[in-house]
Design a protein around this motif. Structure first.
Motif, PDB file in Angstrom:
ATOM      1  N   GLN A  38      -8.194 -39.052  -2.769  1.00  0.00           N
ATOM      2  CA  GLN A  38      -6.645 -38.775  -2.881  1.00  0.00           C
ATOM      3  C   GLN A  38      -5.936 -39.841  -1.942  1.00  0.00           C
ATOM      4  N   VAL A  39      -6.559 -40.848  -1.401  1.00  0.00           N
ATOM      5  CA  VAL A  39      -6.099 -41.651  -0.469  1.00  0.00           C
ATOM      6  C   VAL A  39      -4.881 -42.465  -1.302  1.00  0.00           C
ATOM      7  N   GLN A  40      -5.046 -42.925  -2.448  1.00  0.00           N
ATOM      8  CA  GLN A  40      -4.314 -43.656  -2.965  1.00  0.00           C
ATOM      9  C   GLN A  40      -2.751 -43.126  -3.515  1.00  0.00           C
ATOM     10  N   ALA A  41      -3.156 -41.562  -3.889  1.00  0.00           N
ATOM     11  CA  ALA A  41      -1.894 -41.213  -4.153  1.00  0.00           C
ATOM     12  C   ALA A  41      -1.216 -40.636  -2.805  1.00  0.00           C
ATOM     13  N   ALA A  42      -1.790 -40.304  -2.112  1.00  0.00           N
ATOM     14  CA  ALA A  42      -1.121 -40.093  -0.668  1.00  0.00           C
ATOM     15  C   ALA A  42      -0.453 -41.199  -0.203  1.00  0.00           C
ATOM     16  N   LEU A  43      -0.832 -42.393  -0.275  1.00  0.00           N
ATOM     17  CA  LEU A  43      -0.218 -43.818   0.231  1.00  0.00           C
ATOM     18  C   LEU A  43       1.018 -43.906  -0.530  1.00  0.00           C
ATOM     19  N   GLU A  44       0.844 -43.577  -2.046  1.00  0.00           N
ATOM     20  CA  GLU A  44       1.886 -43.847  -2.853  1.00  0.00           C
ATOM     21  C   GLU A  44       3.296 -42.967  -2.638  1.00  0.00           C
ATOM     22  N   CYS A  45       2.844 -41.408  -1.920  1.00  0.00           N
ATOM     23  CA  CYS A  45       3.657 -40.753  -1.493  1.00  0.00           C
ATOM     24  C   CYS A  45       4.357 -41.253  -0.122  1.00  0.00           C
ATOM     25  N   LEU A  46       3.903 -41.660   0.375  1.00  0.00           N
ATOM     26  CA  LEU A  46       4.150 -42.284   1.933  1.00  0.00           C
ATOM     27  C   LEU A  46       5.160 -43.639   1.810  1.00  0.00           C
ATOM     28  N   GLY A  47       4.642 -44.431   0.861  1.00  0.00           N
ATOM     29  CA  GLY A  47       5.660 -45.641   0.538  1.00  0.00           C
ATOM     30  C   GLY A  47       5.252 -46.757   1.590  1.00  0.00           C
ATOM     31  N   ASP A  48       6.139 -47.596   1.465  1.00  0.00           N
ATOM     32  CA  ASP A  48       5.964 -49.108   2.162  1.00  0.00           C
ATOM     33  C   ASP A  48       5.605 -48.825   3.868  1.00  0.00           C
ATOM     34  N   GLY A  49       4.306 -49.382   4.047  1.00  0.00           N
ATOM     35  CA  GLY A  49       3.873 -49.409   5.568  1.00  0.00           C
ATOM     36  C   GLY A  49       3.083 -48.536   5.735  1.00  0.00           C
ATOM     37  N   ALA A  50       2.764 -47.657   4.839  1.00  0.00           N
ATOM     38  CA  ALA A  50       1.800 -46.569   5.108  1.00  0.00           C
ATOM     39  C   ALA A  50       0.436 -47.301   5.143  1.00  0.00           C
ATOM     40  N   ALA A  51      -0.598 -46.906   5.932  1.00  0.00           N
ATOM     41  CA  ALA A  51      -2.057 -47.672   5.578  1.00  0.00           C
ATOM     42  C   ALA A  51      -3.163 -46.751   6.104  1.00  0.00           C
ATOM     43  N   GLU A  52      -4.120 -46.926   5.384  1.00  0.00           N
ATOM     44  CA  GLU A  52      -5.486 -46.190   5.464  1.00  0.00           C
ATOM     45  C   GLU A  52      -6.002 -47.019   6.876  1.00  0.00           C
ATOM     46  N   ILE A  53      -6.096 -46.248   8.369  1.00  0.00           N
ATOM     47  CA  ILE A  53      -6.512 -46.711   9.274  1.00  0.00           C
ATOM     48  C   ILE A  53      -7.666 -46.345   9.871  1.00  0.00           C
ATOM     49  N   GLY A  54      -8.379 -45.305   9.387  1.00  0.00           N
ATOM     50  CA  GLY A  54      -9.743 -44.869   9.770  1.00  0.00           C
ATOM     51  C   GLY A  54     -10.409 -43.720   8.863  1.00  0.00           C
ATOM     52  N   VAL A  55     -11.432 -43.182   9.330  1.00  0.00           N
ATOM     53  CA  VAL A  55     -12.333 -42.303   8.580  1.00  0.00           C
ATOM     54  C   VAL A  55     -12.999 -41.464   9.548  1.00  0.00           C
ATOM     55  N   VAL A  56     -13.027 -40.138   9.306  1.00  0.00           N
ATOM     56  CA  VAL A  56     -13.678 -38.944  10.253  1.00  0.00           C
ATOM     57  C   VAL A  56     -15.058 -39.060  10.084  1.00  0.00           C
ATOM     58  N   THR A  57     -15.941 -39.030  10.950  1.00  0.00           N
ATOM     59  CA  THR A  57     -17.280 -39.254  11.087  1.00  0.00           C
ATOM     60  C   THR A  57     -17.940 -37.922  11.854  1.00  0.00           C
ATOM     61  N   GLU A  58     -19.171 -37.949  11.680  1.00  0.00           N
ATOM     62  CA  GLU A  58     -19.881 -36.655  12.465  1.00  0.00           C
ATOM     63  C   GLU A  58     -19.615 -36.735  13.650  1.00  0.00           C
ATOM     64  N   THR A  59     -19.982 -35.673  14.580  1.00  0.00           N
ATOM     65  CA  THR A  59     -19.507 -35.650  16.180  1.00  0.00           C
ATOM     66  C   THR A  59     -19.955 -36.527  16.844  1.00  0.00           C
ATOM     67  N   SER A  60     -19.106 -37.234  17.772  1.00  0.00           N
ATOM     68  CA  SER A  60     -19.532 -38.482  18.213  1.00  0.00           C
ATOM     69  C   SER A  60     -19.242 -38.457  19.744  1.00  0.00           C
ATOM     70  N   LYS A  61     -19.872 -39.071  20.515  1.00  0.00           N
ATOM     71  CA  LYS A  61     -19.275 -39.279  22.154  1.00  0.00           C
ATOM     72  C   LYS A  61     -19.006 -40.669  22.093  1.00  0.00           C
ATOM     73  N   PRO A  62     -18.053 -41.301  22.611  1.00  0.00           N
ATOM     74  CA  PRO A  62     -16.840 -40.848  22.396  1.00  0.00           C
ATOM     75  C   PRO A  62     -16.048 -40.282  21.197  1.00  0.00           C
ATOM     76  N   PRO A  63     -15.067 -39.289  21.125  1.00  0.00           N
ATOM     77  CA  PRO A  63     -14.909 -38.841  20.094  1.00  0.00           C
ATOM     78  C   PRO A  63     -13.899 -39.835  19.049  1.00  0.00           C
ATOM     79  N   VAL A  64     -13.429 -40.773  19.563  1.00  0.00           N
ATOM     80  CA  VAL A  64     -12.385 -41.729  18.943  1.00  0.00           C
ATOM     81  C   VAL A  64     -12.931 -43.282  19.390  1.00  0.00           C
ATOM     82  N   THR A  65     -13.511 -43.924  18.247  1.00  0.00           N
ATOM     83  CA  THR A  65     -13.845 -45.408  18.350  1.00  0.00           C
ATOM     84  C   THR A  65     -13.031 -46.227  17.336  1.00  0.00           C
ATOM     85  N   MET A  66     -12.819 -47.553  17.992  1.00  0.00           N
ATOM     86  CA  MET A  66     -12.256 -48.531  16.968  1.00  0.00           C
ATOM     87  C   MET A  66     -12.961 -49.746  16.812  1.00  0.00           C
ATOM     88  N   MET A  67     -13.200 -50.114  15.871  1.00  0.00           N
ATOM     89  CA  MET A  67     -13.673 -51.535  15.165  1.00  0.00           C
ATOM     90  C   MET A  67     -12.498 -52.496  15.769  1.00  0.00           C
TER      91      MET A  67
END
Length: 195
Positions: A145-174
């Motif tokens: 549903q990402v594409q439909a959601a981005l269309e609802c949010l309009g210009d500037g909206a972006a896909e920035i990440g994904v949810v993974t299995e439990t991890s330590k640390p909980p949030v990481t960034m490439m």
């Protein structure tokens, strides 16, 4: 008391019968943001401290109700929503990951930070991931549903990440150079409380 007391209350209607909460986040959900981050924190700090930059950095302050209602009215299966006011993007995502007992992997290249905001952060030693925003939020939606959601949010909206299995640390960034960075909760406050 001998001072001024202010009480704020919100009155509204619960839209639909769905539960939108960190506990509804699922592995594979995609993290969306409705625009660039960090402008509000830098704009307020510049005014407070009398700082001048080459360009005028204006706050992103804006109502988000219309965008959220657009998602709901389009039938997007929104699992979680969170504004990015206090503690910015990094704090909001850490709180959600911990509450959901899942991990979140971000892509730095997908997170929009205006050049003037990035420059101000570099000069002042701030990380835009932790700056306050007033017109920004994250939405967690299923991948189909990402594409439909981005269309609802309009210009500037972006896909920035994904949810993974439990991890330590909980949030990481490439990072832009391909290394994996831990995105911790901020200890203390990066800026004095804005509102």
């Amino acid at each position: 008391g001998d001072g001024i007391f202010i009480n704020t209350a919100g009155v509204g209607v619960v839209a639909g019968d769905r539960t939108i909460s960190p506990t509804e986040v699922q592995v594979g959900d995609v993290v969306l943001v409705n625009g660039d981050i960090g402008r509000h924190g830098i704009a307020i700090m510049a005014v407070r401290e009398g700082l001048m930059f080459e360009t005028a950095i204006e706050s992103d302050s804006a109502p988000v109700a219309e965008e959220v209602l657009s998602l709901l009215e389009a039938g997007i299966e929104v699992h979680c929503l969170r504004d990015l006011t206090r503690g910015g993007l990094a704090s909001a995502l850490n709180e959600i990951a911990v509450a959901a007992n899942l991990g979140i992997r971000l892509d730095e290249r997908a997170i929009a930070v205006r050049d003037d905001v990035q420059g101000a952060c570099e000069i002042l030693g701030f990380d835009p991931l932790y700056l306050a925003n007033e017109g920004r939020f994250v939405a967690f939606v299923p991948p189909d549903q990402v594409q439909a959601a981005l269309e609802c949010l309009g210009d500037g909206a972006a896909e920035i990440g994904v949810v993974t299995e439990t991890s330590k640390p909980p949030v990481t960034m490439m990072s832009e150079i391909g290394s994996l960075r831990t995105v911790d909760l901020l200890s203390g406050e990066q800026l004095p409380r804005i509102c």
